[in-house]
Design a protein around this motif. Structure first.
Motif, mmCIF file in Angstrom:
data_model
loop_
_atom_site.group_PDB
_atom_site.id
_atom_site.type_symbol
_atom_site.label_atom_id
_atom_site.label_comp_id
_atom_site.label_asym_id
_atom_site.label_seq_id
_atom_site.Cartn_x
_atom_site.Cartn_y
_atom_site.Cartn_z
ATOM 1 N N TYR B 34 22.137 35.455 34.885
ATOM 2 C CA TYR B 34 22.461 34.130 35.425
ATOM 3 C C TYR B 34 23.567 34.293 36.472
ATOM 4 O O TYR B 34 24.747 34.103 36.184
ATOM 5 N N GLU B 37 25.680 31.084 37.456
ATOM 6 C CA GLU B 37 26.654 30.789 36.408
ATOM 7 C C GLU B 37 27.821 31.782 36.466
ATOM 8 O O GLU B 37 28.972 31.409 36.277
ATOM 9 N N SER B 120 27.412 19.546 19.152
ATOM 10 C CA SER B 120 26.527 18.466 19.613
ATOM 11 C C SER B 120 25.082 18.960 19.767
ATOM 12 O O SER B 120 24.299 18.330 20.482
ATOM 13 N N GLU B 121 24.755 20.046 19.098
ATOM 14 C CA GLU B 121 23.395 20.609 19.038
ATOM 15 C C GLU B 121 22.874 21.119 20.385
ATOM 16 O O GLU B 121 21.686 21.376 20.527
ATOM 17 N N GLN B 122 23.765 21.259 21.383
ATOM 18 C CA GLN B 122 23.289 21.745 22.688
ATOM 19 C C GLN B 122 22.891 23.218 22.629
ATOM 20 O O GLN B 122 22.013 23.664 23.365
ATOM 21 N N GLU B 124 21.510 24.663 19.973
ATOM 22 C CA GLU B 124 20.173 24.647 19.361
ATOM 23 C C GLU B 124 19.142 24.207 20.397
ATOM 24 O O GLU B 124 18.030 24.719 20.422
ATOM 25 N N ALA B 125 19.537 23.232 21.231
ATOM 26 C CA ALA B 125 18.610 22.753 22.264
ATOM 27 C C ALA B 125 18.261 23.884 23.233
ATOM 28 O O ALA B 125 17.103 24.046 23.612
ATOM 29 N N LEU B 126 19.263 24.683 23.601
ATOM 30 C CA LEU B 126 18.992 25.828 24.490
ATOM 31 C C LEU B 126 17.959 26.742 23.853
ATOM 32 O O LEU B 126 16.987 27.148 24.499
ATOM 33 N N ARG B 127 18.171 27.066 22.579
ATOM 34 C CA ARG B 127 17.233 27.963 21.874
ATOM 35 C C ARG B 127 15.851 27.334 21.784
ATOM 36 O O ARG B 127 14.839 28.012 21.961
ATOM 37 N N ALA B 128 15.834 26.018 21.512
ATOM 38 C CA ALA B 128 14.543 25.342 21.392
ATOM 39 C C ALA B 128 13.771 25.366 22.710
ATOM 40 O O ALA B 128 12.544 25.340 22.707
ATOM 41 N N PHE B 129 14.485 25.419 23.830
ATOM 42 C CA PHE B 129 13.816 25.484 25.125
ATOM 43 C C PHE B 129 13.642 26.925 25.615
ATOM 44 O O PHE B 129 13.410 27.168 26.798
ATOM 45 N N GLY B 130 13.782 27.867 24.700
ATOM 46 C CA GLY B 130 13.492 29.262 25.019
ATOM 47 C C GLY B 130 14.586 29.972 25.784
ATOM 48 O O GLY B 130 14.331 30.973 26.448
ATOM 49 N N ILE B 131 15.811 29.463 25.729
ATOM 50 C CA ILE B 131 16.931 30.094 26.433
ATOM 51 C C ILE B 131 17.839 30.756 25.400
ATOM 52 O O ILE B 131 18.214 30.138 24.407
ATOM 53 N N LYS B 136 22.882 33.091 28.386
ATOM 54 C CA LYS B 136 23.165 31.976 29.304
ATOM 55 C C LYS B 136 24.657 31.643 29.377
ATOM 56 O O LYS B 136 25.167 31.304 30.449
#
Lengths: 256, 258
Positions: B34, B37, B120-122, B124-131, B136
């Motif tokens: 990245y 970033e 805030s589960e962000q 987990e959200a990254l992992r759920a979207f394959g990141i 990252k």
């Protein structure tokens, strides 16, 4: 589409799911009901591969994902949309960047192409295109959930949508908007969906296939008509507070 | 909390940190990288810390020069102030002071940011979207620190030595030419290598500990606050401890090679 076979899961020594089995057909929506801490959200995390079961199998499209490698998961995950409880939007990114997140990360599309998709998604969500440059913190709870749904569907056409308490804490108008969106995704895109909730009145709006969990054990799997008649004490104790509003359920249930 | 449970928790944290370090190092050179970033973090961590290290460097250099000039005057050797300053600053004070200041500012920021994302589960959200969250979030910060901390250390060294010059000339009445001649006499390759090896180690320490503490945050807002505090404390103590080990064990080896 999604099949759980005797799945058990625990956090440390604390059992969360015990021997859970069910099946979700392609294009079907299933609502998982249960009180807080009954293991509902864990089902979604198991489907998305965020946690692995202690025993049993999770199959997606006939492929066993329990033993899948990270490469296999990276192929499957972009086809799964996950709407987290509270939205879990990336708060340092704008609404547009959130919706276009998976496109930016997983495709070679240009920023102009991504913006077109983001604007289409905002229209699909019934949200103003002016929100594209706004940070999520400035949005209401209902809008945040809708953007979260948009983030899940914008990338590629998902084959599975997972909703974790999508209407909890929202006002009736926002709840109705989210419910309409779930139904719209079901009818327009034909996705299989699992909706985790403890708000039974909203649940009857989106499907007629219910699963009820109690202390990690599946105590009911069937249609709404049977749910309100079932004699199991654990199901009845969960339904009791809602029975007044459930009286009219057969009238609102979608036809099988 | 009794002593046994404190020891258990320390051992558990150390084990977690070790496993996490292996996972991080396994990803620092693999794709996807990245880059945007990383550049953003270089600006935030590096340029954002510049003012802080300049201020602390100048004042620390001036304070040290004041003390040394008085002591050296007793032996009639205050003209050697430049030599003492350059050895103390390039070898010890510059890297450690810069490392501590950056740890205080940056480690707190990194842990708080990742910890808030976790609660805030962000993440987990990254992992759920394959990141991969480590790739990252942690890897760009690791590289940003590896590049910027040595640069900031050089800046700290320079301003601290310059701060000493101001004291030498205007308070200790040492000739500027004498001060700089002594500085350049001891600004050797050996001192330079010793001084510039440390920030790379400190950068790795700050990156590993601060991101690990962020990812292991539990307990909501209070948990974020606790992790942030523990992160700064752990980074600071680790920097001082590793600095001691480095000076004791590796500096003689480096000097032997040169």
């Amino acid at each position: 589409m999604i099949r759980f076979e005797n799945v058990s899961f625990s956090y440390g020594k604390e059992p969360v799911l015990r021997d859970v089995s069910f099946h979700v057909k392609p294009g079907e929506t299933v609502v998982v009901l249960g009180i807080s801490g009954s293991g509902k959200s864990t089902i979604l995390k198991l489907i998305a591969g965020l946690v692995q079961p202690d025993s049993g199998r999770v199959l997606i499209n006939g492929h066993e994902m329990t033993t899948a490698s990270e490469d296999e998961w990276s192929r499957v995950r972009p086809k799964i949309g996950f709407v987290f409880q509270g939205g879990a939007l990336f708060d340092s990114m704008t609404v547009g960047e959130n919706i276009g997140f998976t496109l930016i990360e997983h495709t070679d599309k240009t920023m102009d192409e991504i913006e077109v998709t983001v604007r289409e998604t905002l229209r699909f969500l019934n949200l103003s295109e002016d929100l594209i440059d706004i940070l999520p913190d400035s949005l209401s709870g209902g809008m945040q959930r809708r953007v979260s749904i948009g983030r899940a569907v914008a990338a590629v056409d998902p084959m599975i949508m997972l909703y974790d308490e999508p209407t909890t804490g929202l006002d009736p108008i926002s709840t109705e908007a989210i419910t309409e969106l779930i139904l719209k995704l079901q009818s327009v895109k034909g996705v299989s969906s699992i909706v985790v909730t403890h708000q039974i009145t909203d649940a009857f709006e989106v499907t007629n296939h219910f699963i009820v969990l109690h202390d990690g054990v599946m105590v009911f799997d069937g249609p709404g008509e049977k749910l309100v008649q079932v004699q199991d004490e654990r199901v009845q104790s969960f339904l009791a507070p809602f029975m007044q509003s459930v009286k009219n359920i057969p009238a609102v249930c979608p036809e099988e | 909390m009794n002593l046994l449970s404190i020891i258990k928790r320390f051992a558990y944290d150390l084990q977690g940190l070790t496993f996490y370090s292996f996972r991080l190092f396994g990803k620092i050179l693999s794709r996807p990288m990245y880059l945007m970033e990383t550049f953003e973090q270089m600006y935030f961590l590096g340029v954002g810390s510049l003012f802080l290290v300049v201020l602390t460097g100048v004042f620390a250099g001036q304070g040290m020069a004041l003390q040394f000039s008085i002591e050296l005057a007793d032996f009639g050797s205050k003209n050697y102030l430049g030599r003492v300053m350059v050895i103390a600053i390039t070898r010890e004070l510059g890297p450690v002071l810069c490392g501590l200041m950056v740890a205080a500012r940056v480690a707190a920021g990194i842990t708080a940011e990742i910890g808030s994302m976790k609660s805030s589960e962000q993440i987990e959200a990254l992992r759920a979207f394959g990141i991969d969250p480590i790739r990252k979030l942690a890897v760009p910060r690791f590289w940003a620190l590896m590049v910027m901390l040595p640069v900031l250390t050089i800046v700290t060294d320079f301003v601290a030595i310059y701060g000493g010059y101001i004291i030498a000339v205007y308070i200790a009445n040492i000739s500027g030419a004498v001060y700089w001649t002594n500085v350049t006499a001891k600004l050797t390759l050996g001192n330079f290598i010793i001084g510039l090896s440390k920030p790379f180690i400190f950068a790795a320490i700050i990156a590993i500990i601060s991101t690990y503490m962020g990812f292991s945050t539990v307990g909501g807002t209070r948990g974020v606050g606790r992790s942030t505090t523990e992160s700064v404390v752990a980074c600071s103590i680790s920097i001082l401890f590793i600095n001691f080990l480095f000076t004791r064990l590796l500096v003689p080896q480096i000097q032997g090679l040169l």
